[in-house]
Motif scaffolding. Structure first.
Motif, PDB file in Angstrom:
ATOM      1  N   ALA A 174       0.967  -1.291   0.017  1.00  0.00           N
ATOM      2  CA  ALA A 174      -0.142  -0.029   0.030  1.00  0.00           C
ATOM      3  C   ALA A 174       1.089   1.229   0.057  1.00  0.00           C
ATOM      4  N   PHE A 175       1.946   1.197   0.925  1.00  0.00           N
ATOM      5  CA  PHE A 175       2.854   2.480   0.844  1.00  0.00           C
ATOM      6  C   PHE A 175       3.635   2.717  -0.654  1.00  0.00           C
ATOM      7  N   TRP A 176       4.203   1.378  -0.993  1.00  0.00           N
ATOM      8  CA  TRP A 176       4.784   1.709  -2.249  1.00  0.00           C
ATOM      9  C   TRP A 176       3.788   2.071  -3.355  1.00  0.00           C
ATOM     10  N   SER A 177       2.517   1.355  -3.595  1.00  0.00           N
ATOM     11  CA  SER A 177       1.793   1.676  -4.564  1.00  0.00           C
ATOM     12  C   SER A 177       1.211   3.272  -4.407  1.00  0.00           C
ATOM     13  N   VAL A 178       1.028   3.718  -3.353  1.00  0.00           N
ATOM     14  CA  VAL A 178       0.479   5.359  -3.283  1.00  0.00           C
ATOM     15  C   VAL A 178       1.502   5.996  -3.724  1.00  0.00           C
ATOM     16  N   HIS A 179       3.103   5.879  -3.162  1.00  0.00           N
ATOM     17  CA  HIS A 179       4.017   6.768  -3.532  1.00  0.00           C
ATOM     18  C   HIS A 179       4.743   6.607  -5.069  1.00  0.00           C
ATOM     19  N   LEU A 180       4.062   5.425  -5.684  1.00  0.00           N
ATOM     20  CA  LEU A 180       4.513   5.526  -7.012  1.00  0.00           C
ATOM     21  C   LEU A 180       3.721   6.683  -7.712  1.00  0.00           C
ATOM     22  N   VAL A 181       2.788   7.206  -7.474  1.00  0.00           N
ATOM     23  CA  VAL A 181       1.981   8.301  -8.053  1.00  0.00           C
ATOM     24  C   VAL A 181       2.210   9.534  -7.142  1.00  0.00           C
ATOM     25  N   PHE A 182       2.004   9.430  -5.974  1.00  0.00           N
ATOM     26  CA  PHE A 182       2.011  10.694  -5.241  1.00  0.00           C
ATOM     27  C   PHE A 182       3.730  11.239  -4.795  1.00  0.00           C
ATOM     28  N   GLU A 183       3.870  11.998  -4.386  1.00  0.00           N
ATOM     29  CA  GLU A 183       5.224  13.033  -3.804  1.00  0.00           C
ATOM     30  C   GLU A 183       5.842  11.880  -2.869  1.00  0.00           C
ATOM     31  N   ILE A 184       7.178  11.813  -3.150  1.00  0.00           N
ATOM     32  CA  ILE A 184       7.922  11.102  -2.162  1.00  0.00           C
ATOM     33  C   ILE A 184       8.945  11.799  -1.380  1.00  0.00           C
ATOM     34  N   GLN A 185       9.226  11.566  -0.147  1.00  0.00           N
ATOM     35  CA  GLN A 185      10.326  12.014   0.526  1.00  0.00           C
ATOM     36  C   GLN A 185      10.775  10.826   1.582  1.00  0.00           C
ATOM     37  N   PRO A 186      11.884  10.796   2.010  1.00  0.00           N
ATOM     38  CA  PRO A 186      12.247   9.547   2.740  1.00  0.00           C
ATOM     39  C   PRO A 186      11.362   9.515   4.101  1.00  0.00           C
ATOM     40  N   ARG A 187      11.011  10.752   4.451  1.00  0.00           N
ATOM     41  CA  ARG A 187      10.355  10.806   5.877  1.00  0.00           C
ATOM     42  C   ARG A 187       8.942  10.551   5.881  1.00  0.00           C
ATOM     43  N   TYR A 188       8.228  10.115   4.493  1.00  0.00           N
ATOM     44  CA  TYR A 188       7.112   9.658   4.228  1.00  0.00           C
ATOM     45  C   TYR A 188       6.713   8.364   4.658  1.00  0.00           C
ATOM     46  N   PHE A 189       8.125   7.742   4.526  1.00  0.00           N
ATOM     47  CA  PHE A 189       8.153   6.230   4.750  1.00  0.00           C
ATOM     48  C   PHE A 189       8.127   5.777   6.362  1.00  0.00           C
ATOM     49  N   LEU A 190       8.155   6.838   7.099  1.00  0.00           N
ATOM     50  CA  LEU A 190       8.514   6.585   8.630  1.00  0.00           C
ATOM     51  C   LEU A 190       7.401   5.706   9.203  1.00  0.00           C
ATOM     52  N   GLY A 191       6.285   5.922   8.760  1.00  0.00           N
ATOM     53  CA  GLY A 191       4.984   5.161   9.279  1.00  0.00           C
ATOM     54  C   GLY A 191       4.978   3.671   8.795  1.00  0.00           C
ATOM     55  N   MET A 192       5.665   3.708   7.700  1.00  0.00           N
ATOM     56  CA  MET A 192       5.513   2.060   7.254  1.00  0.00           C
ATOM     57  C   MET A 192       6.676   1.231   7.763  1.00  0.00           C
ATOM     58  N   TYR A 193       7.734   1.895   8.064  1.00  0.00           N
ATOM     59  CA  TYR A 193       8.988   1.144   9.125  1.00  0.00           C
ATOM     60  C   TYR A 193       8.409   1.119  10.469  1.00  0.00           C
ATOM     61  N   LEU A 194       7.810   2.197  10.929  1.00  0.00           N
ATOM     62  CA  LEU A 194       7.568   2.128  12.162  1.00  0.00           C
ATOM     63  C   LEU A 194       6.815   1.128  12.769  1.00  0.00           C
ATOM     64  N   LEU A 195       5.738   1.058  11.825  1.00  0.00           N
ATOM     65  CA  LEU A 195       4.547   0.064  12.291  1.00  0.00           C
ATOM     66  C   LEU A 195       4.493  -1.206  11.693  1.00  0.00           C
ATOM     67  N   LEU A 196       5.512  -1.622  10.968  1.00  0.00           N
ATOM     68  CA  LEU A 196       5.503  -2.960  10.084  1.00  0.00           C
ATOM     69  C   LEU A 196       5.915  -4.063  11.376  1.00  0.00           C
ATOM     70  N   PRO A 197       6.578  -3.857  12.135  1.00  0.00           N
ATOM     71  CA  PRO A 197       6.637  -4.907  13.317  1.00  0.00           C
ATOM     72  C   PRO A 197       5.501  -5.218  14.027  1.00  0.00           C
ATOM     73  N   LEU A 198       4.610  -4.176  14.170  1.00  0.00           N
ATOM     74  CA  LEU A 198       3.258  -4.380  14.823  1.00  0.00           C
ATOM     75  C   LEU A 198       2.521  -5.043  13.804  1.00  0.00           C
ATOM     76  N   TRP A 199       2.592  -4.896  12.577  1.00  0.00           N
ATOM     77  CA  TRP A 199       1.581  -5.546  11.611  1.00  0.00           C
ATOM     78  C   TRP A 199       2.055  -7.018  11.443  1.00  0.00           C
ATOM     79  N   CYS A 200       3.263  -7.476  11.727  1.00  0.00           N
ATOM     80  CA  CYS A 200       3.780  -9.035  11.844  1.00  0.00           C
ATOM     81  C   CYS A 200       3.350  -9.415  13.188  1.00  0.00           C
ATOM     82  N   LEU A 201       3.374  -8.752  14.329  1.00  0.00           N
ATOM     83  CA  LEU A 201       2.591  -9.396  15.750  1.00  0.00           C
ATOM     84  C   LEU A 201       1.102  -9.422  15.160  1.00  0.00           C
ATOM     85  N   LEU A 202       0.612  -8.498  14.759  1.00  0.00           N
ATOM     86  CA  LEU A 202      -0.911  -8.637  14.522  1.00  0.00           C
ATOM     87  C   LEU A 202      -1.332  -9.726  13.761  1.00  0.00           C
ATOM     88  N   ALA A 203      -0.558  -9.855  12.606  1.00  0.00           N
ATOM     89  CA  ALA A 203      -0.857 -11.346  11.796  1.00  0.00           C
ATOM     90  C   ALA A 203      -0.621 -12.542  12.872  1.00  0.00           C
TER      91      ALA A 203
END
Length: 415
Positions: A366-395
């Motif tokens: 979802a993160f990668w798909s949205v940013h293929l079209v919309f503006e990118i900056q390194p800090r915009y991916f903070l949420g992806m990496y910060l929450l990805l370990p929790l998504w793993c725990l959620l699964a």
């Protein structure tokens, strides 16, 4: 089936509180030594906090920033307070969620937060949005049972996160669309509830942000939202900095205000052949898949810090910090992605439905798909990496209360 232990290992019980104290301590020391002045988005947040007519973005987190501002706190102290709460919420969620033996998801979250310590003295809403979204994800997953209080909290938290960072709305909507085929599976009930909460909460958060923007700034809704599309695709080149914000993108978005957005987009797309737009997307891929470190950069860009760096001694320290960050950030990011891949493979091999084991990968997609079209900056991916370990725990947690598929081959007991 994966069954997490019911109690924390004795040797890791104090890991998260101690790590949180260390992270906040380092952030406070850096911020109070350098006292970075507000700049860029952070200057806007500080000026607009508590001023309804000046609102353009920032959501609930910006209104919370107005409280320490009204109490007379300096921008640095107010930022530290807001970000300390965000870090505390996220680590509290990880402490409650992680029952894995070695607590690798928590360790990776801590490592990523340590890389963000130069960020804590800046009035950003990104950490707050991430922590609220994290709290939502956990509150919706208490043993796979539906609880009215947790469900209400889920809506509030996800709406607050999306409201504070509306870009999360696009990401969550994309995630929900990608998940639709998986939710049709017979054993996808826990994931259906999760996706429903994400969808409804994100809509509520987006509507709240739109309402804030409409207060005395009705034209800002179109302008600010469109700029990210213009910068990310419609006015982007194919050289260095492709997909980043630019003055040209802002000017083009303002120039097209007289046309409906759909017409403006189609007109811009028609100005170049399809091969050009494919080149723009291709140019952005390295910056999406492998974003650069950003925390030290944003700290060093504060006007007073930039001036102080004229001192050779301080400049040398910043060079060392940049080298350290450039070394660790790619490594930590890669390990977080590897955790997501390993979680997916493990749950798949154990026969759990795709609606469970693909959750972490859908977050990335979802993160990668949205940013293929919309503006990118390194800090915009903070949420992806910060929450990805929790998504793993959620699964993993969902898998612990979800039966495996009937077609799963069962390995015979040895001996």
């Amino acid at each position: 089936m994966f069954t997490p232990p019911t109690t924390l290992p004795a040797n890791s019980r104090w890991l998260t509180p101690l790590a949180g104290t260390a992270i906040l301590g380092i952030g406070v020391i850096i911020a109070l030594l350098l006292r970075p002045e507000p700049h860029s988005d952070w200057l806007y947040y500080w000026r607009a906090a508590g001023v309804p007519d000046a609102y353009q973005r920032g959501g609930v987190a910006m209104w919370l920033l107005a409280i320490p501002k009204a109490l007379g706190m300096t921008p640095v102290t107010a930022a530290l307070l807001l970000n300390a709460v965000a870090v505390g919420v996220l680590l509290w969620v990880m402490q409650a969620a992680d029952r894995t033996g070695h607590r690798i998801p928590t360790l990776l979250t801590i490592a990523y937060l340590l890389l963000l310590t130069p960020f804590l003295g800046l009035a950003t809403t990104m950490l707050a949005a991430g922590s609220w979204s994290a709290g939502k994800a956990w509150s919706d997953n208490e043993g796979g049972r539906i609880n009215g209080g947790w469900l209400a909290l889920s809506f509030v938290l996800i709406a607050s996160g999306v409201c504070s960072k509306p870009q999360y709305a696009l990401i969550l909507w994309t995630l929900c669309l990608l998940a639709i085929p998986l939710l049709l599976q017979r054993q996808a009930r826990p994931s259906r509830r999760l996706i429903l909460v994400l969808a409804l909460g994100s809509v509520l958060g987006f509507m709240a942000d739109s309402g804030f923007r409409a207060v005395g700034k009705s034209e800002a809704i179109r302008t600010n939202s469109a700029v990210t599309l213009y910068a990310g695709l419609l006015v982007s080149g194919t050289g260095p900095g492709c997909g980043y914000w630019s003055v040209e993108a802002s000017q083009a978005a303002v120039a097209d205000m007289g046309m409906p957005l759909r017409q403006a987009v189609m007109t811009r797309l028609g100005e170049q052949p399809p091969a050009h737009w494919a080149s723009v997307v291709g140019c952005k891929i390295p910056g999406i898949v492998r974003p650069s470190p950003f925390a030290v950069y944003w700290l060093s860009a504060a006007p007073n810090v930039e001036k102080a760096r004229e001192s050779e001694a301080l400049e040398q320290r910043f060079r060392s910090a940049h080298r350290f960050e450039r070394l660790l950030y790619p490594a930590i990011s890669l390990l977080i992605l590897a955790l997501a891949a390993a979680t997916t493979v493990r749950l798949r091999r154990r026969g759990h439905p795709a609606a469970l084991y693909l959750l972490p990968m859908l977050w990335i997609a979802a993160f990668w798909s949205v940013h293929l079209v919309f503006e990118i900056q390194p800090r915009y991916f903070l949420g992806m990496y910060l929450l990805l370990p929790l998504w793993c725990l959620l699964a993993m947690r969902h898998a612990a209360v979800t039966p495996m598929t009937d077609a799963t081959p069962v390995k015979p007991a040895e001996g």
